[in-house]
Design an enzyme around this catalytic site. Structure first.
Site, PDB file in Angstrom:
ATOM      1  N   GLU A  88       0.872  -1.265   0.176  1.00  0.00           N
ATOM      2  CA  GLU A  88       0.015  -0.106  -0.164  1.00  0.00           C
ATOM      3  C   GLU A  88       0.697   1.277   0.024  1.00  0.00           C
ATOM      4  OE1 GLU A  88      -3.563  -2.105   2.489  1.00  0.00           O
ATOM      5  OE2 GLU A  88      -2.588  -0.621   3.431  1.00  0.00           O
ATOM      6  N   CYS A 109       6.350  -6.949   7.184  1.00  0.00           N
ATOM      7  CA  CYS A 109       7.320  -6.478   7.918  1.00  0.00           C
ATOM      8  C   CYS A 109       8.047  -7.525   9.078  1.00  0.00           C
ATOM      9  CB  CYS A 109       6.931  -5.102   8.907  1.00  0.00           C
ATOM     10  SG  CYS A 109       8.448  -4.337   9.657  1.00  0.00           S
ATOM     11  N   CYS A 113       6.390  -5.043  15.703  1.00  0.00           N
ATOM     12  CA  CYS A 113       6.090  -4.096  16.726  1.00  0.00           C
ATOM     13  C   CYS A 113       4.552  -4.215  17.189  1.00  0.00           C
ATOM     14  CB  CYS A 113       5.961  -2.528  16.386  1.00  0.00           C
ATOM     15  SG  CYS A 113       7.934  -2.087  15.917  1.00  0.00           S
ATOM     16  N   GLU A 160      10.124  -2.156   7.143  1.00  0.00           N
ATOM     17  CA  GLU A 160      11.298  -1.483   7.811  1.00  0.00           C
ATOM     18  C   GLU A 160      12.566  -0.999   6.725  1.00  0.00           C
ATOM     19  OE1 GLU A 160      12.116   0.223  10.331  1.00  0.00           O
ATOM     20  OE2 GLU A 160      13.869   0.343   9.337  1.00  0.00           O
ATOM     21  N   SER A 191      11.818   6.824   7.838  1.00  0.00           N
ATOM     22  CA  SER A 191      11.686   6.387   9.411  1.00  0.00           C
ATOM     23  C   SER A 191      11.892   5.076   9.462  1.00  0.00           C
ATOM     24  CB  SER A 191      10.243   6.558   9.605  1.00  0.00           C
ATOM     25  OG  SER A 191       9.891   6.316  10.713  1.00  0.00           O
ATOM     26  N   SER A 214      11.872   5.912  15.135  1.00  0.00           N
ATOM     27  CA  SER A 214      10.742   5.515  15.808  1.00  0.00           C
ATOM     28  C   SER A 214      11.193   5.108  17.340  1.00  0.00           C
ATOM     29  CB  SER A 214       9.954   4.549  15.105  1.00  0.00           C
ATOM     30  OG  SER A 214       9.418   4.878  13.933  1.00  0.00           O
ATOM     31  N   LEU A 215      11.384   5.888  17.919  1.00  0.00           N
ATOM     32  CA  LEU A 215      11.919   5.632  19.605  1.00  0.00           C
ATOM     33  C   LEU A 215      10.822   5.187  20.434  1.00  0.00           C
ATOM     34  CD1 LEU A 215      14.252   5.715  21.255  1.00  0.00           C
ATOM     35  CD2 LEU A 215      13.232   8.151  22.020  1.00  0.00           C
ATOM     36  N   HIS A 216       9.699   5.982  20.440  1.00  0.00           N
ATOM     37  CA  HIS A 216       8.567   5.450  21.295  1.00  0.00           C
ATOM     38  C   HIS A 216       8.711   5.559  22.616  1.00  0.00           C
ATOM     39  CE1 HIS A 216       6.959   5.505  17.266  1.00  0.00           C
ATOM     40  NE2 HIS A 216       7.034   4.021  17.036  1.00  0.00           N
TER      41      HIS A 216
HETATM   42  N1  SAH Z   1       9.194   0.717   9.932  1.00  0.00           N
HETATM   43  C1  SAH Z   1       9.378   2.115   9.853  1.00  0.00           C
HETATM   44  C2  SAH Z   1       8.439   3.008   9.014  1.00  0.00           C
HETATM   45  C3  SAH Z   1       6.968   2.424   8.874  1.00  0.00           C
HETATM   46  S1  SAH Z   1       5.915   3.076  10.348  1.00  0.00           S
HETATM   47  C4  SAH Z   1       9.041   2.708  11.462  1.00  0.00           C
HETATM   48  O1  SAH Z   1       9.214   2.019  12.347  1.00  0.00           O
HETATM   49  O2  SAH Z   1       9.553   3.783  11.527  1.00  0.00           O
HETATM   50  C5  SAH Z   1       5.974   4.560  10.313  1.00  0.00           C
HETATM   51  C6  SAH Z   1       5.430   5.244  11.547  1.00  0.00           C
HETATM   52  O3  SAH Z   1       4.119   5.063  11.809  1.00  0.00           O
HETATM   53  C7  SAH Z   1       6.246   4.900  12.602  1.00  0.00           C
HETATM   54  O4  SAH Z   1       6.769   5.769  13.482  1.00  0.00           O
HETATM   55  C8  SAH Z   1       5.561   3.848  13.321  1.00  0.00           C
HETATM   56  O5  SAH Z   1       5.877   3.542  14.689  1.00  0.00           O
HETATM   57  C9  SAH Z   1       4.388   4.464  13.351  1.00  0.00           C
HETATM   58  N2  SAH Z   1       3.139   3.683  13.876  1.00  0.00           N
HETATM   59  C10 SAH Z   1       3.341   2.390  13.568  1.00  0.00           C
HETATM   60  N3  SAH Z   1       1.790   1.912  14.105  1.00  0.00           N
HETATM   61  C11 SAH Z   1       1.227   2.979  14.683  1.00  0.00           C
HETATM   62  C12 SAH Z   1      -0.289   3.200  15.033  1.00  0.00           C
HETATM   63  N4  SAH Z   1      -0.966   2.123  15.222  1.00  0.00           N
HETATM   64  N5  SAH Z   1      -0.524   4.324  15.269  1.00  0.00           N
HETATM   65  C13 SAH Z   1       0.178   5.418  14.999  1.00  0.00           C
HETATM   66  N6  SAH Z   1       1.321   5.164  14.661  1.00  0.00           N
HETATM   67  C14 SAH Z   1       1.880   3.922  14.095  1.00  0.00           C
END
Ligand code: SAH
Length: 351
Positions: A88, A109, A113, A160, A191, A214-216
């Protein structure tokens, strides 16, 4: 067959037929830059070579299967690879007038996560450079009718990017190269969930490219719970990679923080985050959580908590923005891209 996305291969094909290689550039310009269809791009060639070129050149490695309008400026495109994998891409028409395309780098992927629908289905395939670029061509084709074209590309779709580094680097080179789409590297953002050595390699090759981590969570146990890959790539290793990137890239890095109720938005999270960021010139992007069907227990942070987080980070001197996700009505928002893969939200179409 030769790919229109491989400039050298395409020029080679014209040369092998004793044609001027500028004809390759003509086809690529028509197809890649002007957003013309394959038939229109072939019509730009002299009549004596067009039929052979038609048979030899592969234009679209991806087939557009569906297009769904979210009603908020987002359009989700469902595309199929020759291998039958679905990916997509999401067109984002942002209120400021900017047009951004969110591209996928993999079908599925491997990162898994907990909060993301793409990972719930596992990895199906790496996309090639041509398959990444073709998402942009399909998007520009539909935008042409609106007098728009893609100005910004974010690698935030499925996959990723740093698990598919060669293909992604090839796509970035083509996106930002003068013979390709000629986007400013500042308008391309990769990202990543965080693969330290690949992050540094990418920054070395493209010093002005936008990079986001994407630290979170900056709490080790909590980050491990959300992002299993943290076991392999630890927070100190990520922190060290960001410092290297910052030394290479004058724009610094973006650090993304997914705002999950009681999981990433508590005072302890804020304290750990400030500790992690200390000494970095980071732009912090707070991401309101979008619901995913495979993890109904996850809740978004309240707007008040997000505002308080933003204010505290700003007070500490960081640039902070809060993401406004588009595409939620068609499972096209961040984290919701799954294209039928297990655990994802199904496509809202009639099938
Ligand atoms: N794999 C890469 C890029 C894809 S995700 C990464 O992890 O950065 C792009 C962004 O969307 C990332 O920051 C990811 O953490 C975030 N993301 C993933 N699931 C999400 C959700 N359910 N709600 C909001 N953001 C989300």
């Amino acid at each position: 067959m030769v790919s229109v996305y491989d400039a050298a291969e395409l020029e080679g094909w014209f040369r092998s037929r004793r044609r001027n290689p500028s004809e390759a550039r003509r086809v690529r310009h028509a197809f890649l830059k002007r957003g013309l269809t394959p038939a229109e791009a072939l019509a730009a060639l002299p009549a004596e070579v067009a039929p052979a070129a038609d048979e030899a050149i592969r234009f679209h490695p991806l087939t557009l299967r569906e297009r769904v309008e979210a009603g908020d400026g987002a359009t989700k495109l469902l595309l199929e690879t020759a291998g039958g994998d679905l990916v997509e891409a999401v067109v984002l028409r942002i209120a400021s007038g900017r047009t951004t395309l969110c591209v996928s780098s993999q079908a599925g992927c491997a990162a898994r996560c907990s909060f993301c629908a793409t990972g719930a289905g596992g990895l199906r395939a790496n996309l090639s450079t041509a398959e990444i670029l073709d998402q942009l061509t399909h998007a520009n084709r539909l935008l042409r009718a609106e007098g728009r074209r893609v100005r910004n590309v974010v690698f935030m779709g499925m996959g990723e990017p740093l698990h598919n580094l060669d293909a992604v680097a090839g796509a970035v080179a083509e996106l930002t190269g003068p013979a390709g789409y000629a986007l400013s590297p500042a308008h391309v953002l990769v990202s990543t969930v965080g693969v330290p050595d690949a992050l540094v390699r990418l920054a070395r090759r493209f010093p002005r490219l936008g990079l986001a981590l994407s630290l979170h969570s900056a709490r080790p146990e909590q980050r491990r719970a959300l992002i299993p890959l943290t076991v392999k790539h630890t927070l100190p290793a990520l922190r060290a990679a960001l410092e290297e990137v910052q030394a290479l890239n004058p724009r610094g890095v973006m650090v993304e923080v997914l705002m999950l109720h009681e999981q990433t938005d508590t005072p302890a999270d804020l304290e750990a985050l400030l500790g992690f960021l200390s000494g970095l010139q980071a732009h912090v992007n707070l991401i309101p959580f979008n619901a995913v069907s495979h993890a109904p227990e996850l809740r978004p942070s309240s707007p008040e908590r997000i505002r308080a987080f933003a204010a505290a980070l700003r007070a500490a001197g960081f640039r902070v923005t809060t993401r406004r996700s588009l595409g939620g009505s068609v499972a096209g928002a961040c984290g919701q891209l799954a294209s039928y893969a297990g655990g994802g939200t199904p496509w809202p179409s009639s099938r």
